[in-house]
Design a protein around this motif. Sequence first.
Motif, PDB file in Angstrom:
ATOM      1  N   GLY A 130      14.728  19.735 -15.007  1.00 24.90           N
ATOM      2  CA  GLY A 130      14.887  18.605 -15.914  1.00 24.90           C
ATOM      3  C   GLY A 130      13.641  17.740 -15.886  1.00 24.90           C
ATOM      4  N   PRO A 131      13.657  16.596 -16.570  1.00 22.39           N
ATOM      5  CA  PRO A 131      12.475  15.727 -16.610  1.00 22.39           C
ATOM      6  C   PRO A 131      11.947  15.315 -15.240  1.00 22.39           C
ATOM      7  N   PRO A 132      12.778  14.893 -14.267  1.00 21.69           N
ATOM      8  CA  PRO A 132      12.213  14.525 -12.966  1.00 21.69           C
ATOM      9  C   PRO A 132      11.535  15.692 -12.254  1.00 21.69           C
ATOM     10  N   GLN A 133      12.121  16.895 -12.382  1.00 20.37           N
ATOM     11  CA  GLN A 133      11.543  18.063 -11.723  1.00 20.37           C
ATOM     12  C   GLN A 133      10.210  18.464 -12.387  1.00 20.37           C
ATOM     13  N   ILE A 134      10.169  18.385 -13.715  1.00 20.44           N
ATOM     14  CA  ILE A 134       8.917  18.657 -14.428  1.00 20.44           C
ATOM     15  C   ILE A 134       7.847  17.658 -13.993  1.00 20.44           C
ATOM     16  N   GLY A 135       8.236  16.384 -13.862  1.00 21.59           N
ATOM     17  CA  GLY A 135       7.297  15.361 -13.428  1.00 21.59           C
ATOM     18  C   GLY A 135       6.752  15.630 -12.035  1.00 21.59           C
ATOM     19  N   LEU A 136       7.627  16.070 -11.107  1.00 24.25           N
ATOM     20  CA  LEU A 136       7.183  16.374  -9.753  1.00 24.25           C
ATOM     21  C   LEU A 136       6.208  17.547  -9.754  1.00 24.25           C
ATOM     22  N   LEU A 137       6.525  18.599 -10.505  1.00 23.16           N
ATOM     23  CA  LEU A 137       5.633  19.756 -10.565  1.00 23.16           C
ATOM     24  C   LEU A 137       4.256  19.365 -11.095  1.00 23.16           C
ATOM     25  N   ALA A 138       4.247  18.516 -12.119  1.00 24.58           N
ATOM     26  CA  ALA A 138       2.965  18.055 -12.653  1.00 24.58           C
ATOM     27  C   ALA A 138       2.225  17.214 -11.626  1.00 24.58           C
ATOM     28  N   VAL A 194       0.856  -1.188   0.000  1.00 26.54           N
ATOM     29  CA  VAL A 194       0.000   0.000   0.000  1.00 26.54           C
ATOM     30  C   VAL A 194       0.891   1.236   0.000  1.00 26.54           C
ATOM     31  N   ARG A 195       0.641   2.138  -0.934  1.00 27.33           N
ATOM     32  CA  ARG A 195       1.328   3.433  -0.934  1.00 27.33           C
ATOM     33  C   ARG A 195       0.498   4.385  -0.080  1.00 27.33           C
ATOM     34  N   SER A 196       1.031   4.791   1.041  1.00 33.73           N
ATOM     35  CA  SER A 196       0.272   5.603   1.983  1.00 33.73           C
ATOM     36  C   SER A 196       0.133   7.039   1.504  1.00 33.73           C
ATOM     37  N   GLU A 197      -1.002   7.636   1.806  1.00 30.77           N
ATOM     38  CA  GLU A 197      -1.224   9.054   1.487  1.00 30.77           C
ATOM     39  C   GLU A 197      -0.113   9.903   2.093  1.00 30.77           C
ATOM     40  N   GLY A 198       0.507  10.765   1.259  1.00 33.97           N
ATOM     41  CA  GLY A 198       1.556  11.658   1.732  1.00 33.97           C
ATOM     42  C   GLY A 198       2.888  10.998   2.001  1.00 33.97           C
ATOM     43  N   SER A 199       3.055   9.730   1.589  1.00 33.95           N
ATOM     44  CA  SER A 199       4.329   9.054   1.852  1.00 33.95           C
ATOM     45  C   SER A 199       5.457   9.616   0.999  1.00 33.95           C
ATOM     46  N   ASP A 200       5.134  10.304  -0.090  1.00 34.67           N
ATOM     47  CA  ASP A 200       6.143  10.967  -0.920  1.00 34.67           C
ATOM     48  C   ASP A 200       6.354  12.393  -0.426  1.00 34.67           C
ATOM     49  N   VAL A 201       5.336  13.222  -0.534  1.00 33.86           N
ATOM     50  CA  VAL A 201       5.383  14.580  -0.003  1.00 33.86           C
ATOM     51  C   VAL A 201       4.026  14.929   0.589  1.00 33.86           C
ATOM     52  N   LYS A 202       4.046  15.878   1.537  1.00 34.23           N
ATOM     53  CA  LYS A 202       2.827  16.322   2.204  1.00 34.23           C
ATOM     54  C   LYS A 202       2.641  17.818   1.977  1.00 34.23           C
ATOM     55  N   PRO A 203       1.413  18.329   2.129  1.00 29.55           N
ATOM     56  CA  PRO A 203       1.194  19.773   1.997  1.00 29.55           C
ATOM     57  C   PRO A 203       2.125  20.564   2.911  1.00 29.55           C
ATOM     58  N   GLY A 204       2.723  21.597   2.351  1.00 27.45           N
ATOM     59  CA  GLY A 204       3.677  22.413   3.099  1.00 27.45           C
ATOM     60  C   GLY A 204       5.120  22.005   2.914  1.00 27.45           C
ATOM     61  N   ASP A 205       5.358  20.786   2.403  1.00 31.67           N
ATOM     62  CA  ASP A 205       6.733  20.355   2.140  1.00 31.67           C
ATOM     63  C   ASP A 205       7.348  21.196   1.023  1.00 31.67           C
ATOM     64  N   LEU A 206       8.666  21.380   1.075  1.00 25.65           N
ATOM     65  CA  LEU A 206       9.381  22.046  -0.012  1.00 25.65           C
ATOM     66  C   LEU A 206       9.593  21.043  -1.136  1.00 25.65           C
ATOM     67  N   ALA A 207       9.004  21.322  -2.285  1.00 24.52           N
ATOM     68  CA  ALA A 207       9.152  20.422  -3.436  1.00 24.52           C
ATOM     69  C   ALA A 207      10.453  20.705  -4.169  1.00 24.52           C
ATOM     70  N   LEU A 208      10.672  21.963  -4.531  1.00 23.51           N
ATOM     71  CA  LEU A 208      11.880  22.353  -5.266  1.00 23.51           C
ATOM     72  C   LEU A 208      12.336  23.716  -4.781  1.00 23.51           C
ATOM     73  N   GLU A 209      13.644  23.894  -4.685  1.00 27.33           N
ATOM     74  CA  GLU A 209      14.208  25.158  -4.238  1.00 27.33           C
ATOM     75  C   GLU A 209      14.423  26.108  -5.417  1.00 27.33           C
ATOM     76  N   ALA A 210      14.367  27.396  -5.135  1.00 28.51           N
ATOM     77  CA  ALA A 210      14.758  28.392  -6.127  1.00 28.51           C
ATOM     78  C   ALA A 210      16.190  28.110  -6.561  1.00 28.51           C
ATOM     79  N   GLY A 211      16.457  28.246  -7.864  1.00 29.89           N
ATOM     80  CA  GLY A 211      17.778  27.949  -8.398  1.00 29.89           C
ATOM     81  C   GLY A 211      17.885  26.569  -9.002  1.00 29.89           C
ATOM     82  N   THR A 212      16.809  25.770  -8.889  1.00 26.20           N
ATOM     83  CA  THR A 212      16.814  24.425  -9.457  1.00 26.20           C
ATOM     84  C   THR A 212      16.630  24.488 -10.967  1.00 26.20           C
ATOM     85  N   VAL A 213      17.472  23.767 -11.704  1.00 26.02           N
ATOM     86  CA  VAL A 213      17.281  23.623 -13.151  1.00 26.02           C
ATOM     87  C   VAL A 213      16.215  22.548 -13.368  1.00 26.02           C
TER      88      VAL A 213
END
Length: 434
Positions: A179-187, A158-177
């Motif tokens: 790439g495909p993984p970052q685009i995927g996370l944003l989507a 079972v993949r638990s709700e929020g086991s990857d990231v939760k509301p309020g977590d920092l997804a990406l920092e300013a200055g990040t280039v």
Amino acid sequence: MSNTPIWSVDEHLDDILGSIRPLEPIELQLADAQGCVLVEDVTVQVSLPPFDNSSMDGYAVRTTDVEGASEDFPAVLTVIGDVAAGSGELPTVGPGEAARIMTGAPLPPGAEAVVPVEWTDGGTGGGAATTMRAASSAPEGAGGEVRVHRPAGAGAHVRSEGSDVKPGDLALEAGTVLGPPQIGLLAAIGRGTVRVRPRPRVVVLSTGSELVQPGEALAHGQIYDSNSFALAAAARDAGAIAYRVGAVTDDADTLRSTIEEQLVRADLLVTTGGVSVGAYDVVKEALSSVGDEDEAGSGIDFRKLAMQPGKPQGFGSIGPDHTPLLALPGNPVSSYVSFELFVRPAIRALMGLTEVNRPTVRAALKADRTLTSPGGRRQFLRGVHDAAAGSVTPVGGSGSHLVAALAQADCLIVVPEDITAAEPGTELDVVLLG
């Protein structure tokens, strides 16, 4: 004797970076933001995953119902329905019951774990493959039994709700280039647009009446234009959008008009050739007086650097927007080395990055002879770096025309100004190009 001052490599680079300002941020659709640099932190608004879901095709069960299950004594459960990815209304799993579930489907109420279909007999009425195919086309799916041959603990598969990231977590920092993984996370967290600095637009021009485009026939005295292709590729590798202009003949007026035409699509201009002291050095002729004719502050300064290869260099700005221009020498190796040392950092600075230079490591010189270097100049030799051994091996000679050796190299070996002879085993700086 000329009184022209000799610039060091560091002084020239500092002058360039001191004049470069990062491009203004813009809001881009996610699909258009690849290769751009974030200008703000991105925080998570929704959990990822947004709900508890199955990581396997199988059966959603209560753990007590499968406790102690084995091949000889399977747990026999009533199948009450199917749960597919995207399911809305979910069946409630009660004592002695199971729900067929697909990968990515939400865990139904009452269920605590997922038993993979491989741990079962696949359910009444057929093998595992038949049963799972039927589940895909029969969303109700109630009826029949399934025999479970292994126990499953709470949360198994079972993949638990929020086991990857939760509301309020920092997804990406300013200055990040991005790439495909970052685009995927944003989507995945629902971002449709993002605020970034755009990829710099770099226009590359080569000069020389002797230059012919690849694929055309060579006449006597002509050579193929390799510089513009190599530098445009290097600009793209650095993160820019590159525009390659065909070779311009040795005519100052033609070169000047060509450059002026390209200003509309350039955040940075790069020329190669025509910056030495020859009679046909058209870049100097075309641009040396540009500061007198354009707005105040414009102009190209042509200078000599204490380096080999790449002694003649030019830098300044041109046009009403003071577009930066770097004039590189025409020999292929000189041109490429100059790009790596000066143009690539300028591109990265336009992107707003703080780390603009290639990584540098120390390595022991692996050679069968002593390497000589001109005193007072920083020499850059092509080499192959062996990270495991901590060594670097020169490839080719020091000639600035040796394109084949450049193609074999993955680094630049730096022989400092105060060393005129480097013995095998000498520790030197190595600029990694890969």
